[in-house]
Design a protein around this motif. Structure first.
Motif, PDB file in Angstrom:
ATOM      1  N   GLU A 156      13.010  44.559   9.486  1.00 40.65           N
ATOM      2  CA  GLU A 156      12.639  45.194   8.221  1.00 40.65           C
ATOM      3  C   GLU A 156      11.794  46.444   8.464  1.00 40.65           C
ATOM      4  O   GLU A 156      11.899  47.418   7.728  1.00 40.65           O
ATOM      5  CB  GLU A 156      11.887  44.204   7.330  1.00 40.65           C
ATOM      6  N   TYR A 157      10.959  46.411   9.502  1.00 37.87           N
ATOM      7  CA  TYR A 157      10.207  47.623   9.853  1.00 37.87           C
ATOM      8  C   TYR A 157      11.176  48.755  10.189  1.00 37.87           C
ATOM      9  O   TYR A 157      11.008  49.899   9.728  1.00 37.87           O
ATOM     10  CB  TYR A 157       9.287  47.348  11.036  1.00 37.87           C
ATOM     11  N   GLY A 158      12.167  48.465  11.019  1.00 37.36           N
ATOM     12  CA  GLY A 158      13.148  49.487  11.369  1.00 37.36           C
ATOM     13  C   GLY A 158      13.854  50.045  10.145  1.00 37.36           C
ATOM     14  O   GLY A 158      14.079  51.255  10.033  1.00 37.36           O
ATOM     15  N   LYS A 159      14.193  49.179   9.195  1.00 33.32           N
ATOM     16  CA  LYS A 159      14.845  49.638   7.967  1.00 33.32           C
ATOM     17  C   LYS A 159      13.926  50.544   7.153  1.00 33.32           C
ATOM     18  O   LYS A 159      14.372  51.517   6.539  1.00 33.32           O
ATOM     19  CB  LYS A 159      15.274  48.439   7.128  1.00 33.32           C
ATOM     20  N   SER A 160      12.629  50.227   7.147  1.00 31.43           N
ATOM     21  CA  SER A 160      11.691  51.054   6.379  1.00 31.43           C
ATOM     22  C   SER A 160      11.581  52.450   6.976  1.00 31.43           C
ATOM     23  O   SER A 160      11.496  53.448   6.234  1.00 31.43           O
ATOM     24  CB  SER A 160      10.315  50.377   6.325  1.00 31.43           C
ATOM     25  N   ILE A 161      11.597  52.541   8.306  1.00 31.51           N
ATOM     26  CA  ILE A 161      11.559  53.854   8.953  1.00 31.51           C
ATOM     27  C   ILE A 161      12.840  54.628   8.647  1.00 31.51           C
ATOM     28  O   ILE A 161      12.804  55.843   8.373  1.00 31.51           O
ATOM     29  CB  ILE A 161      11.355  53.707  10.466  1.00 31.51           C
TER      30      ILE A 161
ATOM     31  N   ASP B 171       8.200  35.528   3.470  1.00 33.37           N
ATOM     32  CA  ASP B 171       9.419  35.065   4.146  1.00 33.37           C
ATOM     33  C   ASP B 171       9.734  35.929   5.364  1.00 33.37           C
ATOM     34  O   ASP B 171      10.136  35.419   6.415  1.00 33.37           O
ATOM     35  CB  ASP B 171      10.599  35.096   3.170  1.00 33.37           C
ATOM     36  N   VAL B 172       9.533  37.232   5.230  1.00 39.58           N
ATOM     37  CA  VAL B 172       9.847  38.152   6.324  1.00 39.58           C
ATOM     38  C   VAL B 172       8.932  37.912   7.514  1.00 39.58           C
ATOM     39  O   VAL B 172       9.370  37.898   8.671  1.00 39.58           O
ATOM     40  CB  VAL B 172       9.728  39.610   5.830  1.00 39.58           C
ATOM     41  N   TRP B 173       7.642  37.659   7.246  1.00 38.64           N
ATOM     42  CA  TRP B 173       6.670  37.551   8.329  1.00 38.64           C
ATOM     43  C   TRP B 173       6.694  36.205   9.039  1.00 38.64           C
ATOM     44  O   TRP B 173       5.960  35.991   9.999  1.00 38.64           O
ATOM     45  CB  TRP B 173       5.267  37.835   7.786  1.00 38.64           C
ATOM     46  N   GLN B 174       7.523  35.300   8.608  1.00 40.07           N
ATOM     47  CA  GLN B 174       7.617  34.018   9.292  1.00 40.07           C
ATOM     48  C   GLN B 174       8.316  34.121  10.636  1.00 40.07           C
ATOM     49  O   GLN B 174       8.119  33.287  11.513  1.00 40.07           O
ATOM     50  CB  GLN B 174       8.352  33.006   8.394  1.00 40.07           C
ATOM     51  N   GLN B 175       9.124  35.159  10.826  1.00 43.61           N
ATOM     52  CA  GLN B 175       9.850  35.328  12.081  1.00 43.61           C
ATOM     53  C   GLN B 175       9.671  36.750  12.591  1.00 43.61           C
ATOM     54  O   GLN B 175       9.843  37.713  11.832  1.00 43.61           O
ATOM     55  CB  GLN B 175      11.336  35.033  11.898  1.00 43.61           C
ATOM     56  N   THR B 176       9.338  36.879  13.864  1.00 46.22           N
ATOM     57  CA  THR B 176       9.067  38.189  14.442  1.00 46.22           C
ATOM     58  C   THR B 176      10.280  39.105  14.351  1.00 46.22           C
ATOM     59  O   THR B 176      10.149  40.293  14.027  1.00 46.22           O
ATOM     60  CB  THR B 176       8.644  38.045  15.915  1.00 46.22           C
ATOM     61  N   ASP B 177      11.461  38.580  14.623  1.00 45.24           N
ATOM     62  CA  ASP B 177      12.658  39.421  14.571  1.00 45.24           C
ATOM     63  C   ASP B 177      12.892  39.966  13.161  1.00 45.24           C
ATOM     64  O   ASP B 177      13.333  41.110  12.994  1.00 45.24           O
ATOM     65  CB  ASP B 177      13.888  38.632  15.032  1.00 45.24           C
TER      66      ASP B 177
ATOM     67  N   ASN C 248       3.143  48.484   6.467  1.00 51.68           N
ATOM     68  CA  ASN C 248       3.094  47.026   6.532  1.00 51.68           C
ATOM     69  C   ASN C 248       2.853  46.470   5.117  1.00 51.68           C
ATOM     70  O   ASN C 248       2.032  47.023   4.399  1.00 51.68           O
ATOM     71  CB  ASN C 248       1.921  46.692   7.463  1.00 51.68           C
ATOM     72  N   PRO C 249       3.591  45.457   4.642  1.00 54.55           N
ATOM     73  CA  PRO C 249       4.353  44.442   5.379  1.00 54.55           C
ATOM     74  C   PRO C 249       5.871  44.659   5.398  1.00 54.55           C
ATOM     75  O   PRO C 249       6.596  43.743   5.740  1.00 54.55           O
ATOM     76  CB  PRO C 249       4.017  43.175   4.611  1.00 54.55           C
ATOM     77  N   TRP C 250       6.372  45.818   4.961  1.00 52.57           N
ATOM     78  CA  TRP C 250       7.787  46.161   5.071  1.00 52.57           C
ATOM     79  C   TRP C 250       8.711  45.246   4.268  1.00 52.57           C
ATOM     80  O   TRP C 250       9.858  45.005   4.647  1.00 52.57           O
ATOM     81  CB  TRP C 250       8.208  46.190   6.554  1.00 52.57           C
ATOM     82  N   ALA C 251       8.225  44.772   3.169  1.00 51.34           N
ATOM     83  CA  ALA C 251       9.047  43.999   2.240  1.00 51.34           C
ATOM     84  C   ALA C 251       8.282  43.887   0.917  1.00 51.34           C
ATOM     85  O   ALA C 251       7.073  43.655   0.943  1.00 51.34           O
ATOM     86  CB  ALA C 251       9.353  42.604   2.789  1.00 51.34           C
ATOM     87  N   PRO C 252       9.011  44.067  -0.200  1.00 49.59           N
ATOM     88  CA  PRO C 252      10.396  44.526  -0.323  1.00 49.59           C
ATOM     89  C   PRO C 252      10.505  46.025  -0.036  1.00 49.59           C
ATOM     90  O   PRO C 252       9.495  46.730  -0.048  1.00 49.59           O
ATOM     91  CB  PRO C 252      10.725  44.230  -1.785  1.00 49.59           C
TER      92      PRO C 252
ATOM     93  N   VAL D 272      10.569  40.616  10.911  1.00 48.36           N
ATOM     94  CA  VAL D 272       9.576  41.659  10.680  1.00 48.36           C
ATOM     95  C   VAL D 272      10.014  42.955  11.342  1.00 48.36           C
ATOM     96  O   VAL D 272       9.968  44.036  10.736  1.00 48.36           O
ATOM     97  CB  VAL D 272       8.200  41.227  11.222  1.00 48.36           C
ATOM     98  N   ARG D 273      10.449  42.865  12.578  1.00 48.83           N
ATOM     99  CA  ARG D 273      10.842  44.067  13.312  1.00 48.83           C
ATOM    100  C   ARG D 273      12.078  44.710  12.687  1.00 48.83           C
ATOM    101  O   ARG D 273      12.181  45.937  12.614  1.00 48.83           O
ATOM    102  CB  ARG D 273      11.094  43.704  14.766  1.00 48.83           C
TER     103      ARG D 273
END
Length: 620
Positions: free
Chosen positions: A514-519, A503-509, A471-475, A511-512
């Motif tokens: 970018e999390y998937g991309k990090s994995i 900017d990423v954490w403003q919308q749940t979708d 977390n926070p999966w950006a950048p 965040v999810r």
């Protein structure tokens, strides 16, 4: 002919308007807080049992109230009533505030709190001085309980559990450090200052609110006593009839229940601490000699890798799973082409959303370590960890790659690592990616350069922590050719071109996604490393340490994480055939689910003798 106030008393409104001792929260048209009404026969006297009156009026008869209230009586009355209403709302909100984010609904605040009724009854019978002290204390306690409720809400959102008042305070410092890594020092400092100001304001305002309401009740004792009696009767009837509002009992006792729950929690924590110390001191493998441990892996380079926040949601959530599952499917084929096979299953982590060290220690020690006190207890002892078992044999060199460690880490001794490469020893010259000090591919490249790629007189047992999916999966970093990684300077342009966490954490979708991309990035880095640098003696065990926060995984997500074992030698996989794991990097829906603390004993049993055995599986 002159007249005195004794022979011709002022009307009630004029006496109050003229009072110089009128508290700022009093309505200009009401009586002094505690003084009994004066009459021509009793003016200046204090009846038995009554509170002492406020200072005597010194204003001449008929004179307007001093200051702005005398000039603007209507505005003064409006302000006084508004302030009183806000005080009541604040006190009611603190009494009814739930400690679970799922219960933060308007219906929760439309109930009758028994604590408020009992508190009002008590304040009505106290003398003025004692009453005011009690009101201040009551308001302060209510505010402190509200702060604990907010901490519960935050911890449930982040870690899937409430705040423990005994041992969770140090985690607030960790949270501040994470915030600084995520939004910068200035932004984190602003948030911290705002949090302190809000807490202090809540403490002060709630205390003042209770004092104001207690003064109002004292001025109108009869009405206040009648109202308290009516509300008390209503509460009893609502309780007896089981009346509800939007599924919640109309008769509330949430504050007293929460206080009792916290007291029970403290007692349970202290009891758990004593009992866990006994459990941690008992280990079936404690006396097993090194020559009898891990005999089925002798000569192998064994790598244990934790992927940050790699949970079941990553491979089964409809939004995130397609990309992650594709990486795992292609990775399975890529490794198979390189001569490797894989088996995978599920482990239930001891933590959720954070506190990765609890998952690491649970997996490696074989003990269920789900809180900070247990962690301190076990790391202060000599319980056998998986990594320490390799060291005990004398057949492996044991090292740790810990890019998330930025200062001294005394736990290295507990884990039995010959050497730990923290963020200061890995030679990284690139930028941080939010919390992550360096990209996973660089960490693996440094491992190859510093240890795995160098000649040894012993095989390696390595523990590697991959942090890019934190977390926070950006950048996010990008996968590079291995010969382009260098000292990490190449990542500067990648980091600058990345997304802003805010900017990423403003919308749940977002965040999810970018999390998937990090994995995907972390998995690709690890698979690519084994593909390029693995050999016939490579054995890789990789797993997630916990699920991501509820904003990503959902409010009712499990604590399951994927675990996989990859090996070139088929005999290594044959030893775990009884585990019934899925023959892929991606565990199937029917793959076994074990508690994470059971893995150590299963692993030691699969690759060595039973506890206390004197002969190896091969000789038997």
């Amino acid at each position: 002919m002159s007249h005195t106030t004794d022979s011709h008393p002022l009307p009630q409104e004029e006496r109050n308007t003229a009072s110089e001792d009128l508290p700022p929260d009093d309505d200009p048209q009401t009586a002094s807080p505690d003084a009994p009404e004066a009459t021509p026969d009793t003016a200046g006297a204090v009846p038995d049992g009554a509170d002492a009156p406020e200072e005597q009026d010194t204003a001449p008869p008929g004179a307007p109230a001093p200051g702005w209230r005398g000039r603007h009586p209507a505005a003064a009355r409006t302000l006084a009533w508004t302030t009183t209403v806000l005080a009541g709302v604040l006190v009611l909100a603190t009494l009814l505030l739930p400690n679970d984010p799922a219960r933060l609904t308007p219906a929760e605040f439309l109930r009758i709190p028994v604590e408020g009724i009992a508190g009002a009854a008590l304040l009505l019978v106290l003398p003025r001085t004692v009453r005011r002290v009690a009101a201040v204390l009551a308001g302060t306690v209510l505010a402190l309980l509200a702060v604990l409720d907010f901490l519960d809400i935050g911890f449930i959102e982040a870690l899937g559990r409430g705040f423990n008042v005994v041992f969770d305070w140090p985690l607030l410092g960790d949270g501040a450090s994470f915030l600084q890594d995520s939004i910068g020092r200035a932004g984190a400092l602003g948030v911290e200052i705002a949090a302190v100001v809000l807490v202090v304001a809540l403490l002060v305002l709630t205390a003042l609110a209770v004092v104001r309401l207690s003064n109002l009740m004292a001025r109108h004792r009869a009405a206040a006593a009648g109202t308290t009696l009516v509300l008390g009767t209503a509460w009893v009837l609502c309780t007896a009839l089981g009346l509800q509002v939007a599924g919640a009992p109309l008769a509330s006792r949430s504050t007293s229940d929460l206080v009792q729950a916290r007291m029970d929690g403290v007692s349970a924590t202290l009891k758990d601490e004593r009992e866990f110390a006994k459990v941690a001191a008992t280990d079936p493998y404690h006396d097993t000699p090194g020559s009898k441990l891990l005999t089925g892996l002798r000569g192998k380079d064994v790598i244990f890798t934790f992927i940050e926040s790699y949970g079941r949601s990553a491979v089964q959530d409809p939004l995130m799973a397609p990309g992650v599952d594709d990486v795992l499917a292609k990775g399975t084929e890529r490794l198979r082409a390189a001569g490797f096979s894989a088996r995978s299953g599920w482990l239930t982590s001891a933590t959720y959303g954070g506190s990765s060290w609890l998952g690491h220690s649970t997996f490696l020690s074989g003990l269920w370590i789900d809180n900070q006190q247990r962690y301190r207890t076990v790391t202060a002892g000599d319980h056998l960890t998986l990594t320490k078992a390799f060291r005990r044999t004398g057949a492996w060199r044991t090292v740790g790659i810990m890019p998330g460690v930025t200062k001294g880490w005394p736990e290295a001794k507990f884990y039995g690592l010959d050497h730990v490469y923290d963020s200061r020893e890995l030679g990284y010259q690139g930028p941080k990616f939010s919390w992550s000090t360096m990209p996973d591919q660089y960490s693996l490249s440094a491992f190859q350069r510093l240890e795995h790629g160098r000649p040894h007189d012993k095989p390696l047992m390595s523990e590697i922590i991959l942090t890019s999916s934190h977390n926070p999966w950006a950048p996010l970093p990008k996968t590079l050719p291995w010969n382009k990684v260098g000292d990490g300077s190449v990542y500067r342009s990648i980091e600058k071109a990345g997304k802003n966490p805010v900017d990423v954490w403003q919308q749940t979708d977002k965040v999810r996604t970018e999390y998937g991309k990090s994995i995907q990035y972390s998995l690709n880095s690890l698979i690519s490393y084994v593909e390029k640098y693995g050999n016939k003696n490579t054995v890789l065990v990789f797993l997630g340490d916990h699920q991501p926060v509820a904003k990503v995984s959902g409010d009712h997500a499990s604590r399951d994480v994927p675990v996989a074992l990859v090996a070139h030698d088929p005999d290594v996989l044959k030893r775990i055939s009884g585990w019934h794991w899925t023959p892929s990097l991606n565990p199937g829906h029917r793959a076994p689910v074990w508690r994470m603390d059971t893995f150590r004993d299963r692993f030691l049993k699969a690759y060595g003798p039973h506890p206390g055995a004197t002969t190896s599986p091969a000789s038997r």
